[in-house]
Scaffold this motif. Structure first.
Motif, mmCIF file in Angstrom:
data_model
loop_
_atom_site.group_PDB
_atom_site.id
_atom_site.type_symbol
_atom_site.label_atom_id
_atom_site.label_comp_id
_atom_site.label_asym_id
_atom_site.label_seq_id
_atom_site.Cartn_x
_atom_site.Cartn_y
_atom_site.Cartn_z
ATOM 1 N N UNK A 87 -26.638 16.607 21.755
ATOM 2 C CA UNK A 87 -26.682 18.064 21.651
ATOM 3 C C UNK A 87 -28.100 18.500 22.018
ATOM 4 N N UNK A 88 -28.217 19.252 23.095
ATOM 5 C CA UNK A 88 -29.520 19.782 23.514
ATOM 6 C C UNK A 88 -29.393 21.292 23.479
ATOM 7 N N UNK A 89 -30.320 21.939 22.776
ATOM 8 C CA UNK A 89 -30.188 23.376 22.584
ATOM 9 C C UNK A 89 -31.562 24.018 22.425
ATOM 10 N N UNK A 108 -17.937 11.388 1.645
ATOM 11 C CA UNK A 108 -18.549 11.479 2.960
ATOM 12 C C UNK A 108 -19.974 11.997 2.830
ATOM 13 N N UNK A 109 -20.805 11.659 3.805
ATOM 14 C CA UNK A 109 -22.247 11.933 3.739
ATOM 15 C C UNK A 109 -22.758 12.449 5.079
ATOM 16 N N UNK A 110 -23.841 13.208 5.002
ATOM 17 C CA UNK A 110 -24.658 13.506 6.173
ATOM 18 C C UNK A 110 -26.052 12.949 5.923
ATOM 19 N N UNK A 111 -26.558 12.193 6.918
ATOM 20 C CA UNK A 111 -27.908 11.665 6.897
ATOM 21 C C UNK A 111 -28.666 12.185 8.106
ATOM 22 N N UNK A 112 -29.981 12.284 7.942
ATOM 23 C CA UNK A 112 -30.860 12.612 9.061
ATOM 24 C C UNK A 112 -31.784 11.418 9.302
ATOM 25 N N UNK A 113 -31.874 10.985 10.561
ATOM 26 C CA UNK A 113 -32.791 9.897 10.914
ATOM 27 C C UNK A 113 -33.834 10.439 11.876
ATOM 28 N N UNK A 114 -35.078 10.423 11.449
ATOM 29 C CA UNK A 114 -36.139 10.987 12.287
ATOM 30 C C UNK A 114 -36.588 9.970 13.348
ATOM 31 N N UNK A 115 -37.593 10.358 14.105
ATOM 32 C CA UNK A 115 -38.041 9.535 15.244
ATOM 33 C C UNK A 115 -38.599 8.189 14.801
ATOM 34 N N UNK A 171 -23.079 22.644 9.906
ATOM 35 C CA UNK A 171 -23.463 23.787 10.724
ATOM 36 C C UNK A 171 -24.954 24.053 10.493
ATOM 37 N N UNK A 172 -25.669 24.262 11.587
ATOM 38 C CA UNK A 172 -27.112 24.503 11.484
ATOM 39 C C UNK A 172 -27.422 25.851 12.136
ATOM 40 N N UNK A 173 -27.996 26.736 11.374
ATOM 41 C CA UNK A 173 -28.396 28.054 11.884
ATOM 42 C C UNK A 173 -29.851 28.052 12.315
ATOM 43 N N UNK A 174 -30.169 28.926 13.247
ATOM 44 C CA UNK A 174 -31.566 29.178 13.637
ATOM 45 C C UNK A 174 -32.339 27.876 13.826
ATOM 46 N N UNK A 175 -31.884 27.075 14.748
ATOM 47 C CA UNK A 175 -32.466 25.747 14.944
ATOM 48 C C UNK A 175 -33.960 25.810 15.228
ATOM 49 N N UNK A 176 -34.691 24.831 14.659
ATOM 50 C CA UNK A 176 -36.137 24.719 14.825
ATOM 51 C C UNK A 176 -36.459 23.385 15.496
ATOM 52 N N UNK A 177 -37.678 23.311 16.042
ATOM 53 C CA UNK A 177 -38.099 22.084 16.723
ATOM 54 C C UNK A 177 -37.992 20.868 15.791
ATOM 55 N N UNK A 178 -38.349 21.071 14.528
ATOM 56 C CA UNK A 178 -38.340 19.978 13.553
ATOM 57 C C UNK A 178 -36.952 19.472 13.192
ATOM 58 N N UNK A 179 -35.934 20.163 13.666
ATOM 59 C CA UNK A 179 -34.566 19.718 13.396
ATOM 60 C C UNK A 179 -34.138 18.615 14.372
ATOM 61 N N UNK A 180 -34.940 18.391 15.394
ATOM 62 C CA UNK A 180 -34.645 17.334 16.366
ATOM 63 C C UNK A 180 -34.629 15.981 15.651
ATOM 64 N N UNK A 181 -33.509 15.288 15.744
ATOM 65 C CA UNK A 181 -33.322 14.022 15.030
ATOM 66 C C UNK A 181 -31.942 13.496 15.397
ATOM 67 N N UNK A 207 -25.243 11.734 16.071
ATOM 68 C CA UNK A 207 -25.364 12.855 17.007
ATOM 69 C C UNK A 207 -26.852 13.082 17.238
ATOM 70 N N UNK A 208 -27.246 12.908 18.499
ATOM 71 C CA UNK A 208 -28.668 13.051 18.834
ATOM 72 C C UNK A 208 -28.939 14.504 19.181
ATOM 73 N N UNK A 209 -29.636 15.200 18.300
ATOM 74 C CA UNK A 209 -29.936 16.628 18.482
ATOM 75 C C UNK A 209 -31.355 16.803 18.999
ATOM 76 N N UNK A 210 -31.478 17.511 20.092
ATOM 77 C CA UNK A 210 -32.788 17.840 20.651
ATOM 78 C C UNK A 210 -32.905 19.352 20.712
ATOM 79 N N UNK A 211 -33.928 19.874 20.056
ATOM 80 C CA UNK A 211 -34.170 21.311 20.057
ATOM 81 C C UNK A 211 -35.394 21.589 20.937
ATOM 82 N N UNK A 212 -35.191 22.420 21.946
ATOM 83 C CA UNK A 212 -36.277 22.702 22.908
ATOM 84 C C UNK A 212 -36.967 24.022 22.599
#
Lengths: 114, 114
Positions: B11-13, B32-39, B77-87, B109-114
């Motif tokens: 997902x690139x947005x 069920x779970x949601x995890x975030x894995x940073x760089x 669902x993620x609103x108002x995406x920020x650069x720091x949400x990239x993960x 899901x690889x999310x990239x926020x530009x």
């Protein structure tokens, strides 16, 4: 200080070597200790599971828990190129209902070269 | 016959956009779970649902809103995406609430926020 500390590596070893991966933790209430393996661009998968202290062996893999030192280890014997992955330690407290989560280390990246 | 599946895989947005990630498991699990894995590969829990009920809600900005329409599905669902949400965002499932239960992870899901 993080609850779980793990050296991120990378660790590079020749095929056939014995690999030692380690984590330290600060929460003395942790009772369940796991190792997850994560291949590049994949989700983690459970590799080894230990309850409380002691050793557990599964094929080429041995997991050790030393609760007195708050230290856990994963040993890989006769390492293979297919073992190249990131190894994440994870641990949790005993569940008594309600809020209970798995705390992961940062992961150690291992490369086994032929 | 994938056990835990996620869409989309990538997902690139742009900053400020709203996006959703979907997760489905066919293992018959109730948690069920949601995890975030940073760089740096650090994997951190965000939310957990048991039988459609929210049981873990970590300190996550309220721009993130999970929803579980049934036991087999958990969306984010993620609103108002920020650069720091990239993960990389991982969905996982297990049988039972206790963190000692084996968790099965989706492919991420690889999310990239530009």
């Amino acid at each position: 200080q993080k609850e779980v500390e793990q050296d991120p590596g990378p660790l590079s070893v020749p095929e056939g070597a014995i690999v030692s991966l380690n984590c330290t933790y600060s929460n003395s209430a942790f009772q369940y200790f796991m190792w997850y393996r994560q291949y590049s661009r994949k989700g983690p998968e459970l590799l080894m599971y230990t309850y409380s202290s002691g050793n557990k062996e599964d094929g080429r893999f041995t997991a050790q828990v030393d609760k007195s030192s708050k230290y856990i280890s994963l040993f890989i014997r006769d390492s293979q190129p297919s073992d190249s992955a990131t190894y994440l330690c994870a641990m949790s407290e005993r569940w008594s209902g309600g809020y209970n989560k798995l705390i992961f280390g940062a992961g150690t990246r291992l490369a086994v070269h032929p | 016959d994938t056990a835990v599946s996620q869409t989309p895989k990538y997902l690139v947005t742009q900053m400020g956009n709203d996006k959703s990630i979907k997760c489905e498991q066919n293992l018959g699990h109730d948690t069920m779970y949601w995890y975030k894995q940073d760089s740096k590969k650090f994997l951190k829990i965000m939310f957990s649902y048991n039988n459609k009920e929210l049981i873990i809600n970590e300190t996550v900005p309220n721009r993130f809103s999970p929803k579980s329409p049934d036991k087999a599905h958990l969306n984010l669902h993620i609103n108002s995406l920020e650069l720091g949400d990239s993960a990389v965002y991982f969905c996982a499932s297990s049988q039972g609430q206790g963190a000692y239960n084996e968790q099965f992870f989706g492919p991420g899901t690889r999310l990239t926020v530009l």
